[in-house]
Design a protein around this motif. Structure first.
Motif, short mmCIF file in Angstrom:
data_model
loop_
_atom_site.label_atom_id
_atom_site.label_comp_id
_atom_site.label_asym_id
_atom_site.label_seq_id
_atom_site.Cartn_x
_atom_site.Cartn_y
_atom_site.Cartn_z
N VAL A 139 46.75 24.84 31.18
CA VAL A 139 47.75 25.58 30.40
C VAL A 139 47.03 26.58 29.50
O VAL A 139 47.39 27.76 29.42
CB VAL A 139 48.63 24.60 29.58
CG1 VAL A 139 49.51 25.36 28.61
CG2 VAL A 139 49.47 23.74 30.52
N THR A 140 45.96 26.12 28.84
CA THR A 140 45.18 27.02 27.97
C THR A 140 44.66 28.21 28.76
O THR A 140 44.75 29.35 28.33
CB THR A 140 43.95 26.25 27.40
OG1 THR A 140 44.42 25.07 26.79
CG2 THR A 140 43.18 27.10 26.40
N LEU A 141 44.12 27.92 29.93
CA LEU A 141 43.53 29.00 30.73
C LEU A 141 44.58 30.02 31.16
O LEU A 141 44.36 31.22 31.09
CB LEU A 141 42.86 28.42 31.98
CG LEU A 141 41.47 27.83 31.76
CD1 LEU A 141 40.99 27.12 33.01
CD2 LEU A 141 40.48 28.92 31.34
N GLU A 142 45.73 29.54 31.58
CA GLU A 142 46.74 30.49 32.05
C GLU A 142 47.26 31.34 30.89
O GLU A 142 47.46 32.54 31.02
CB GLU A 142 47.90 29.75 32.73
CG GLU A 142 48.46 30.61 33.82
CD GLU A 142 49.66 30.03 34.51
OE1 GLU A 142 50.68 29.80 33.84
OE2 GLU A 142 49.58 29.84 35.74
N LYS A 143 47.43 30.72 29.74
CA LYS A 143 47.89 31.48 28.57
C LYS A 143 46.83 32.50 28.18
O LYS A 143 47.13 33.63 27.83
CB LYS A 143 48.11 30.52 27.39
CG LYS A 143 49.39 29.74 27.48
CD LYS A 143 50.11 29.73 26.12
CE LYS A 143 51.49 29.13 26.24
NZ LYS A 143 51.45 27.65 26.10
N HIS A 144 45.58 32.07 28.25
CA HIS A 144 44.50 32.95 27.82
C HIS A 144 44.34 34.15 28.77
O HIS A 144 44.25 35.28 28.34
CB HIS A 144 43.20 32.16 27.77
CG HIS A 144 42.04 32.98 27.28
ND1 HIS A 144 41.88 33.31 25.95
CD2 HIS A 144 41.03 33.60 27.93
CE1 HIS A 144 40.81 34.07 25.82
NE2 HIS A 144 40.27 34.26 27.01
N TYR A 145 44.33 33.87 30.05
CA TYR A 145 44.12 34.94 31.03
C TYR A 145 45.42 35.62 31.43
O TYR A 145 45.41 36.65 32.08
CB TYR A 145 43.41 34.40 32.27
CG TYR A 145 41.94 34.14 32.04
CD1 TYR A 145 41.01 35.18 32.11
CD2 TYR A 145 41.47 32.87 31.76
CE1 TYR A 145 39.66 34.94 31.90
CE2 TYR A 145 40.12 32.62 31.54
CZ TYR A 145 39.22 33.66 31.62
OH TYR A 145 37.89 33.45 31.42
N ARG A 146 46.53 35.04 31.11
CA ARG A 146 47.86 35.56 31.46
C ARG A 146 47.96 35.84 32.95
O ARG A 146 48.52 36.83 33.39
CB ARG A 146 48.16 36.80 30.62
CG ARG A 146 48.15 36.47 29.13
CD ARG A 146 48.00 37.68 28.24
NE ARG A 146 49.11 38.57 28.36
CZ ARG A 146 49.02 39.80 28.86
NH1 ARG A 146 47.86 40.26 29.30
NH2 ARG A 146 50.07 40.56 28.92
N ASP A 147 47.35 34.95 33.72
CA ASP A 147 47.46 35.08 35.17
C ASP A 147 47.19 33.72 35.80
O ASP A 147 46.57 32.85 35.17
CB ASP A 147 46.43 36.10 35.69
CG ASP A 147 46.74 36.55 37.11
OD1 ASP A 147 47.80 36.15 37.65
OD2 ASP A 147 45.93 37.28 37.69
N MET A 148 47.63 33.57 37.05
CA MET A 148 47.38 32.31 37.75
C MET A 148 45.88 32.16 37.96
O MET A 148 45.21 33.09 38.39
CB MET A 148 48.11 32.36 39.10
CG MET A 148 48.06 31.06 39.86
SD MET A 148 46.70 31.03 41.02
CE MET A 148 47.47 31.69 42.47
N GLN A 149 45.34 30.97 37.62
CA GLN A 149 43.91 30.74 37.73
C GLN A 149 43.57 29.76 38.85
O GLN A 149 44.33 28.85 39.15
CB GLN A 149 43.37 30.17 36.41
CG GLN A 149 43.52 31.11 35.23
CD GLN A 149 42.64 32.35 35.38
OE1 GLN A 149 41.42 32.26 35.43
NE2 GLN A 149 43.26 33.52 35.49
#
Ligand code: PEP
Ligand code: MG
Length: 889
Positions: free
Chosen positions: A323-333
């Motif tokens: 969740v942190t990663l997606e919010k941070h990058y604003r894209d599907m990881q």
């Protein structure tokens, strides 16, 4: 300040940043970024892509300061880990991995467990308390290093491993004891010496530099070269090298390794999705050799326990991280992780590759979730990618014989003849055959065959196996991990569980959305263009300036194009109408007629048929602009070819076979593309164009008068090189059109314009604009004549030019912006000088190719016109053009 070649990351601090992809590669930049936002990342350092570029420039030598900087950074890692590289008591082990600016999954080399030798392995035993694990890591390292760095054939050591299992009477690697594995390490090293004539290096520093050299070296290996070519990645970019402290997913049952996507990469569904393996090391999941377990209950079919069930605490933590990663990058990881003794480590994150369907759903969902703006949503979907979803899918009502079912790895439907090797797939595709590549599993060596095939079927491997990831990237239909089939390369057959035997050359159909494999060819249906696709395309239309029309010659194509959002017809090629059914006979009569009377007689037979076509097209286009081009191709294209055809025609025309043969001979041209075609036909046989103008205007007037349409036909005269040609033909057209209009006693407007498809037309466009109310750039002919390249013959050598990078692309596909594009730009400027409100469009094949569409936007054309299936691609590319302009890119 001295040049900085190495960037450190660890313990919440990083010298690099996510935005430094060009210098650190995607993997390096994201490791830095993840470290900086406080995620658990094993410490390490990245050697920059600049070093790779220097390495190749300087005859495979490193910059002078590199060694010193690597040593300094290794010391920082050692300090953080409380271990020392090469220390027999507390040895630090590292991984060495590639990481280019653009992701190139599996194309380059990786070495794990580096730093092991007979002494350091003792330290690992002490630290882990697990001799079996320690020797297993050691034997894996020797296998990997000797293969990747020393160039040893991987099968040789694999064979020794198999032999050892046989000797011990066991089936699995995991059943071998610590002593067995220790013995294997010795056998491996002896074999390396025997095969390669040199010792396996025991010095960790020698190992490290060997691995760094191998990773840089792998940038130029054949599969990386192929991948770069397919994905337009320049070779100058180079790869970075990431050296990172090892964490182990194979130290027991409280260890695991896995890959996951923050959303489903196939469907776009907003559900954390992935796979993992307990007690396994890094590459085991992607290699597709063991069938992995799902990350969560929702993502599996219940046959294997998920991580959510087996390791609930780690799963919760991973959930938070994603969740942190997606919010941070604003894209599907797309993430890789390892769990060592119950502790989670993140090894990689990057924007996940996804199918077009997923790209659209994710973009639309993220806009709705407020994560990104509409404009960003539009930019998240690649125009070329849309091609995947605009084509038909399997008809759900059609009968089908399902013989096996695998994983729905990459959606779409594909039918073709079965082949069992990548080379065969490539060969067959060259011959124009459609094939399905069937493999036990694919590896990066198969990439050329995957590219050539319509679809890919593998017996082994999960949703994140090589085949699945690469196929999704290519937009190819793929069914992976199909355990229902048994592939036998030797007999060139596969057997399905139910007993069906499929041999090389047999036709099968794959459904990449359900995972079904069917015997024979299954019919397809048109795609669904509503839902998320419809939402996205509404935004697209809101942001684009460029109009998008279609090239269509039939009512059916016109209808399809309108469903795809075409705003009119930019090119209706009338010659196609001449070939149909019995028309060709009348056309031949017209061409071969002895005199004008004979020609008129034949033309009067064609007139009602042409009119009927135009009625159909105007009706479909419901008042949208329709540009109709008068006859263009050389006459000889319509001539009879066979003896039988000549005899038949002679009878109809009541002339002798010999006379007819003479006439056919007379019309033969050496260079038809530069011959008696286009407006040159109109000049020499004016009655042909007169008949066509009459048919166009009668159709338009009839619909305006009887059916209440508003139609402004656009009559287009092709292949003009001299304004006088146009002046004459325009005079004829006006005479005929006005005569028809007055006959119907109504008011109908019409436009007369021309194609700009010869360099001289572009150069004299100011003069030509005096006689033309619109220009349509015919960039097919303009490319042919600007390069002096025959459209029909260039296929023999152009691919070679592109392969050798003499030309960046096939100029018949993507417009040559520096040459042909400049003529188009000049034509626009000159045309507008004379006639500021002149309508400007393009109707060559380039009108549906994204980079060309963006170019057309930039030089100020009013619209592009392309084939029906490319209309949405052009619309999206046109929106990208506006948005990229706004962003100053
Ligand atoms: C062109 O030349 O670009 C064009 C559209 O015409 P055709 O392809 O029919 O020659
Ligand atoms: Mg042309």
């Amino acid at each position: 300040m001295a040049e900085k070649y190495v960037y450190f990351f660890g313990d919440g601090k990083a010298e690099g940043k996510g935005g430094m992809k060009n210098l650190l590669g995607g993997k390096g930049a994201n490791l830095a970024e993840m470290t900086a936002i406080g995620l658990p990342v094993p410490p390490g350092f990245t050697i920059t892509t600049e070093v790779c570029t220097e390495f190749y420039k300087n005859n495979r030598r490193y910059p002078a300061l590199l060694q010193e900087q690597v040593e300094e950074n290794m010391a920082r890692v050692e300090k953080l880990m409380g271990k020392t590289f090469g220390d027999p008591k507390k040895p630090l082990l590292v991984s060495v991995r590639s990481g280019a600016r653009a992701s190139m999954p599996g194309m380059m080399d990786t070495v794990l467990n580096l730093g092991l030798n007979d002494e350091t392995v003792q330290g690992v035993i002490e630290l882990s308390g697990d001799p079996r694990f320690s020797y297993d890591s050691y034997r894996r390292f020797v296998q990997m290093y000797s293969n990747v760095v020393m160039g040893m054939d991987g099968d040789v050591l694999e064979h020794l491993l198999e032999q050892m299992k046989e000797d011990r009477g066991v089936k699995l690697d995991t059943q071998l004891s610590a002593d067995d594995l220790k013995k294997l390490v010795g056998l491996f090293k002896n074999k390396v010496k025997e095969e390669l004539g040199k010792e396996f290096p025991d010095d960790p520093n020698e190992q490290l530099w060997g691995a760094i050299g191998a990773v840089f070296g792998s940038w130029m290996n054949p599969r990386a070269n192929t991948y770069r070519k397919l994905n337009n990645i320049p070779s100058e970019w180079g790869t970075a090298v990431n050296v990172q402290s090892m964490v182990f997913g194979n130290m027991g049952d409280d260890c695991a390794t896995g890959v996951a996507f923050t959303r489903n990469p196939s469907t776009g569904e907003h559900l954390f999705f992935g796979e993992f393996l307990v007690n396994a090391q890094g590459e085991d999941v992607v290699a597709g050799t063991r069938t992995p377990q799902p990350i969560n209950k929702a993502g599996g079919d219940g046959s294997l326990p998920s991580m959510e069930e087996v390791m609930p605490q780690c799963y919760d933590q991973l959930m938070q991280v994603q969740v942190t990663l997606e919010k941070h990058y604003r894209d599907m990881q797309d993430i890789e992780f390892t769990i060592e003794k119950g502790k989670l480590y993140m090894l990689q994150t990057r924007s996940g590759k996804r199918t077009a369907r997923a790209a659209i759903k994710i973009a639309v969902d993220m806009v709705k979730e407020g994560l990104i703006s509409e404009k960003e949503g539009v930019l998240r979907v690649g125009p070329e990618q849309l091609d995947q979803i605009l084509h038909p899918t399997l008809d759900p009502k059609a009968p089908k014989e399902v013989i096996a079912k695998g994983l729905p790895a990459s959606p779409g439907a594909a039918s073709g003849e079965v082949v069992f090797s990548a080379d065969e797939a490539e060969e067959a595709a060259k011959l124009g055959l459609k094939v399905i590549l069937v493999r036990i599993e694919t590896s990066p060596e198969d990439i050329h065959g995957m590219h050539a095939a319509q679809g890919i079927l593998t017996a082994r491997g999960g949703m994140t196996s090589h085949a699945a990831v690469v196929a999704r990237g290519m937009g190819k239909c793929c069914v992976a991990g199909c355990g229902d089939i048994k592939v036998d390369y030797r007999t060139q057959q596969f057997t399905a569980r139910g007993g069906s035997v499929i041999s090389k050359g047999d036709i099968i159909t794959l459904d990449g959305s359900t995972g079904e494999v069917m015997k024979g060819q299954v019919p397809t249906v048109q795609p669904e263009l509503t839902g998320d696709f419809g939402t996205l395309m509404k935004w697209v239309d809101k942001y684009r300036r460029l109009g998008v029309r279609t090239n269509a010659d039939t009512p059916h194509d016109s209808k399809v194009a309108r469903q795809f959002g075409a705003e009119g017809i930019g090119l209706c090629r009338t010659e196609h109408m001449f070939f149909e059914g019995e028309r060709i006979m009348a056309v031949r009569e017209m061409i071969l007629a002895e005199d004008i009377e004979g020609r008129k007689r034949a033309l009067s037979k064609i007139l009602p048929m042409q009119k009927g076509d135009f009625l159909g097209i105007f009706r479909e286009m419901k008042g949208l602009p329709v540009t109709i081009r008068l006859l263009d191709p050389p006459l000889h294209e319509f001539l009879p070819h066979t003896e039988a055809e000549i005899e038949e025609l002679a009878k109809v025309m009541n002339v002798s076979v010999a006379t007819l043969k003479n006439k056919v001979e007379f019309l033969h041209e050496f260079n038809p593309m530069l011959g008696h075609r286009g407006c040159r036909l109109g000049i020499t046989f004016p009655e042909i164009y007169d008949m066509q103008v009459q048919a166009i205007m009668e159709a338009a007037c009839e619909l305006v008068k009887d059916e209440g349409y508003e139609i402004i036909p656009e009559i287009m005269i092709p292949l003009v090189s001299e304004v006088k040609e146009l002046a004459i033909l325009r005079g004829h057209a006006i005479r005929v059109a006005d005569e028809v209009i007055s006959r119907y006693g109504i008011k109908v407007k019409y436009l007369i314009g021309t194609m700009i498809e010869l360099p001289r037309a572009a150069l004299t466009a100011d003069a030509i604009a005096r006689e033309a109310e619109f220009f349509s750039f015919g960039t097919n002919d303009l490319t042919q004549t600007t390069y002096g390249l025959s459209r029909d013959d260039a296929g023999k050598f152009l691919p070679f030019y592109v392969e050798r990078e003499i030309l960046p692309n096939d100029p018949f596909v993507a417009i040559d912006q520096e040459g042909v594009g400049q003529l188009v730009k000049m034509g626009c400027e000159k045309g507008r000088q004379t006639r500021p409100d002149i309508k400007l469009g393009i109707c060559g094949e380039h009108g549906g190719e994204p980079s060309s569409v963006i170019f057309c936007h930039n030089i100020g054309l009013d619209y592009v016109s392309c084939s029906p299936f490319r209309v949405p691609i052009a619309r999206l590319a046109a929106a990208h053009a506006t948005l990229l302009e706004e962003l100053g890119r």
